[in-house]
Enzyme design. Structure first.
Site, short mmCIF file in Angstrom:
data_model
loop_
_atom_site.label_atom_id
_atom_site.label_comp_id
_atom_site.label_asym_id
_atom_site.label_seq_id
_atom_site.Cartn_x
_atom_site.Cartn_y
_atom_site.Cartn_z
N HIS A 477 0.81 -1.20 0.00
CA HIS A 477 0.00 0.00 0.00
C HIS A 477 0.86 1.27 0.00
CE1 HIS A 477 -4.29 0.50 0.43
NE2 HIS A 477 -3.95 1.74 0.74
N CYS A 770 24.14 2.04 -17.37
CA CYS A 770 22.76 2.02 -16.88
C CYS A 770 22.71 1.89 -15.37
CB CYS A 770 21.95 0.91 -17.55
SG CYS A 770 22.62 -0.72 -17.22
C1 PEP Z 1 23.91 -2.26 -12.05
O1 PEP Z 1 24.36 -3.24 -11.44
O2 PEP Z 1 24.50 -1.17 -12.15
C2 PEP Z 1 22.60 -2.36 -12.70
C3 PEP Z 1 22.15 -1.41 -13.49
O3 PEP Z 1 21.86 -3.43 -12.40
P1 PEP Z 1 21.04 -3.63 -11.03
O4 PEP Z 1 21.17 -2.37 -10.23
O5 PEP Z 1 19.65 -3.94 -11.40
O6 PEP Z 1 21.77 -4.79 -10.41
#
Ligand code: PEP
Ligand code: MG
Length: 871
Positions: A477, A770
């Site tokens: 929630h 990323c």
């Molecule tokens: C990372 O390890 O930088 C990544 C983007 O993957 P996660 O944070 O999902 O492990």
């Protein structure tokens, strides 16, 4: 699959209703289009209205891959527009306009469509969607509208099982949606025992009308081919408390026994002594010291610093032994009357500041507070029995509660309302801290063990700017409310209630951290970062070189939000987020539905889908059954395929199907790769499944050092700096104590990123980032200088990173990268980068010329052009 078109006068209402509905289907998988608003005025402000052409386009859009389309409308001319759209559309898919209520109908229709319902069924579900509410609120006409749940004939071939409702809130909308989803493949019914009504699991509204509360027994029966397996699935959901916890279940593991707020028996007081609060001691909580960083699960993004307010604990039972002398009783009655006015006023004031559902809840509560029956009955107890004002209200409220309970049906929630009012009265009379969410306008971080729905409703319109709870998960929630309010939230933070009230905490909903009493520099940075910088939709350096700025998403709702914030595409779709509370592997169809939910909003744009990264910090019951001593070094990410090749194969097939059905440019990448053999194998499997652009994540030092060899067998790499830092520094990323080691500015991490960047330039192939590092505006130019060609981040960081990149040339980025590569410490790296960028800015003209040369040498995207899309 049945498609749904939601027609509203307001674009914001349409999107918000959709967001709410998509919460019900855990990552989407349904085909919904919102046709709302009538464009924007010259200043870009949305114009309220509906547009028949937009409705027709939405219907045609869905027609290609839907067997039918259901259209929901809000009011007035929305109906006219929808009718006109039937004339204007070019497709001939069956379309049904439904008179269903807009929000409830959309929720019910989305759940039914996700469960594979026919157009008739989806339309019927939408139309019956007010059933639960009308059933709860009563009225002679309501019973028929609600389509009362009645016992049905037993199914002759059915398998049955009795389960207990374990979650505190019983079968409300989200559990019902999960049951509907898990029931696909068999005809499942639920019966409230001992002799309650029953409901089909295909019907959200009927399940809600059951009124099953925590502790109730429910008989599940299933018939049809997959009955046994489906029954197991549904029973597992009950056992797990639908991911909402099982505290308070009478036989629950924690043994706390009941959540009805009943206080411990009060110690006997001395007659005639002042009324005091009974001594119900809150459980001892370990104090949390300044400087500590607590970690949990970030369930709603953003970063905010604000002083802590602890959720007020329930009031104790007032002393039953006090006898008010006859001469003082009328004065005691007037105390009750004044309290009634005060509590009703407080609640009305809060209602006035709230909106939507929260406002309705608070309005109803204020009516309860001035209920003449309650006040009258309490006053009688004072006059006749000499009860104290607080005790009299307490007893009158309990009597009310018992009456409600005797009525049966969905009484649990209404009884909770009475208890809430009772506690407010008692707090007002005894001058105690008001239980629940404090009513204050100044910004605060609310910390609680967990939040009840009424607490959550009270947040709207108040000063709460962040939420931290000790319990709860991504679908709790708290998580849902926080996301709908757009405030950061971290759940599952052990020891959070030990933080003293008034201390400032920095809540980071993206990283899942709560920093206690951060220093002035951290606070200033957080404040600056809190101001959302708009993103124009295209990342580029000052010299024009394109750097694609992409979003990290975990499901359909995130994808919708990412599009709204201008993301150029998705650089990381964490598919495991779609299945966090699944005990068994999702079927291919379920996966296709979830992936399409993310691909659909990114038509024509790049979406990088990561295969399941289960294990370590994100275990999935169906993928990581074993207990490992070192889960971060264990069978996680791509390694799961060693043990369960079918999991990877099914996911690739599902993804290929989803890609085929949508028009996003789909790429796939594998997490936790450490050898070239692994990279080659996953590339072959993906290509065999029809997914031609394949990459790997660089998350281990091994992968970084072998980046060039990796790029011989895959098309791109994306650096997961969160794990790369963890594995390079050998520091558990979940351990707050080692937080400073898990820093992408660590020189060793930067050198590995540089090695990967070099490999990318050598092969002229894309290198993305990323991990969280991509969202750091100070680091972004350095990453670009190291050879990174795209950055993927939480959407709220896009504008800030874009602004940082737009201020520098490629030559400056390269100079900053060269500077950090010789740094020995984090501090050195930060200052070297800042100096190099500042120096570049001073000699801008020269840098611009050098930049052009460097850009040419640096290589570009797979497409090989400076302004083409970058992974
Ligand atoms: C990372 O390890 O930088 C990544 C983007 O993957 P996660 O944070 O999902 O492990
Ligand atoms: Mg990772």
């Amino acid at each position: 699959m049945i498609g749904i078109v939601a027609v509203s006068h307001s674009a914001r209402l349409g999107e918000a209703a959709l967001e709410l509905a998509l919460q019900m289907v855990q990552g989407g998988g349904v085909r919904v289009r919102v046709a709302a608003g009538a464009g924007a005025d010259a200043d870009g402000a949305p114009i309220l209205g509906t547009d028949a052409v937009a409705v027709a386009t939405a219907i045609d859009d869905l027609a290609s891959d839907c067997d039918g389309v259901l259209v929901l409308m809000d009011l007035g001319s929305a109906v006219l527009s929808a009718e006109l759209a039937l004339e204007l559309r070019s497709s001939d898919v069956p379309v049904r306009l439904t008179p269903a209520p807009f929000v409830e109908g959309l929720l019910a229709a989305v759940v039914s469509a996700a469960a594979g319902g026919s157009l008739d069924l989806v339309a019927a579900e939408a139309s019956a969607a007010l059933g639960a509410k009308t059933g709860q609120l009563g009225g002679p006409e309501d019973a028929s509208a609600a389509g009362e749940a009645r016992p049905s004939e037993p199914q002759p071939d059915a398998v049955t099982r009795v389960v207990v409702v374990r979650n505190p809130l019983g079968i409300h909308a989200r559990p019902a949606a999960l049951i509907a989803e898990a029931s696909v493949g068999a005809d499942v019914r639920l019966r409230l025992l001992p002799d309650g009504p029953d409901a089909s699991a295909a019907s959200l509204s009927r399940m809600l009308i059951l009124g099953a509360a925590q502790g109730d027994d429910v008989e599940l029966s299933a018939s049809g081919a997959g009955a046994e397996a489906v029954l197991e699935r549904v029973a597992a959901l009950f056992d797990d408390g639908f991911g909402e916890g099982t505290e308070g279940t009478p036989d629950g593991a924690d043994g706390t026994g009941g959540t009805d707020g009943t206080a411990a028996a009060a110690p006997a007081g001395t007659p005639g002594t002042p009324v005091t609060r009974a001594a119900e001691q809150p459980p001892a909580v370990a104090p949390v010291l300044a400087g500590t960083v607590l970690r949990g699960r970030g369930v709603s993004g953003g970063r905010v610093a604000a002083p802590v307010v602890l959720l007020g604990s329930p009031v104790g039972e007032p002393d039953p032994d006090i006898v008010v002398p006859a001469a003082d009783r009328e004065r005691e009655v007037s105390v009750i009357e004044r309290a009634s006015v005060a509590v009703a006023d407080q609640l009305r004031g809060r209602a006035a500041r709230a909106t939507g559902e929260a406002r309705a809840i608070l309005d109803a509560s204020s009516l309860l507070a001035s209920d003449p029956e309650l006040v009258g009955e309490a006053s009688q107890r004072v006059r006749m029995q000499g009860r104290s004002a607080a005790r009299a209200v307490w007893e009158a409220a309990i009597a009310d509660e018992e009456r409600l309970a005797a009525l049966g049906g969905r009484t649990a929630e209404r009884a909770a309302d009475i208890r809430d009012i009772r506690d407010r009265f008692v707090a007002e009379i005894l001058d105690l801290v008001v239980p629940g969410v404090p009513d204050r306008d100044e910004p605060f971080t609310l910390i609680a063990t967990d939040l009840a729905p009424a607490d959550a409703a009270a947040l709207d319109g108040g000063g709460c700017v962040a939420l931290v709870t000790e319990k709860g998960g991504p679908t709790s929630h708290t998580a849902i409310i926080a996301r709908s309010l757009g405030i950061p939230a971290v759940v599952g933070v052990a020891g959070a209630t030990g933080i003293a009230a008034g201390i400032t905490v920095l809540v980071d909903g993206d990283r899942g951290t709560v920093e206690i009493a951060p220093d002035a520099a951290t606070l200033a940075a957080a404040e600056a970062a809190a101001v959302l910088v708009p993103f124009g939709g295209e990342g580029a350096l000052a010299d024009g070189r394109r750097i694609a700025l992409l979003a990290n998403v975990g499901g359909a709702a995130d994808a919708v939000a990412a599009v709204a914030s201008g993301a150029e595409g998705v650089g990381l779709f964490r598919t495991e987020f779609c299945f966090l509370d699944r005990v068994d592997a999702p079927t291919i169809d379920e996966q296709v539905a979830a992936y399409r939910g993310v691909l659909a909003p990114f038509r024509g744009r790049r979406v990088v889908v990561r295969t399941l990264d289960a294990g370590s910090d994100k275990p999935l019951p169906f993928a990581n059954a074993d207990v490992e001593d070192n889960p971060a070094l264990g069978v996680r990410g791509l390694r799961i395929a060693r043990r369960s090749p079918a999991l990877l194969d099914d996911q690739l097939r599902a993804l290929a199907c989803a890609a085929e059905a949508e028009s996003a440019v789909v790429e796939v990448m594998a997490p936790m790769v450490s050898t070239v053999e692994e990279a080659r194998a996953v590339a072959e499997s993906a290509r065999a499944a029809g997914l031609m652009t394949v990459g790997i994540m660089i998350e281990t030092p091994s992968a970084a050092l072998l980046a060039s060899e990796m790029l011989e067998v895959v098309d791109f790499v994306s650096i997961g700096t969160n794990d790369l830092a963890q594995y390079t520094l050998a520091a558990d990323r979940l351990l707050a104590e080692l937080g400073e080691l898990n820093d992408p500015w660590q020189p060793a991490v930067l050198r590995l990123i540089g090695a990967v960047g070099d490999a990318g330039r050598r092969w002229n192939l894309p290198v993305g980032v990323c991990g969280e590092a991509a969202a750091d505006p100070a680091l972004a130019p350095v990453l670009v200088g190291l050879g990174v060609t795209s950055l993927s981040m939480t959407p709220r960081a896009l504008g800030r990173v874009a602004a940082a990149l737009a201020a520098v040339t490629e030559a400056q980025c390269v100079a900053a990268a060269e500077a950090v590569l010789t740094a020995a410490t984090v501090a050195d790296a930060r200052s070297a980068a800042a100096e190099a960028l500042a120096a570049g800015a001073a000699g801008e003209t020269a840098a611009g010329v050098a930049g052009e040369t460097a850009a040419g040498a640096a290589g570009e995207t797979a497409a090989g052009t400076a302004d083409g899309p970058v992974v």
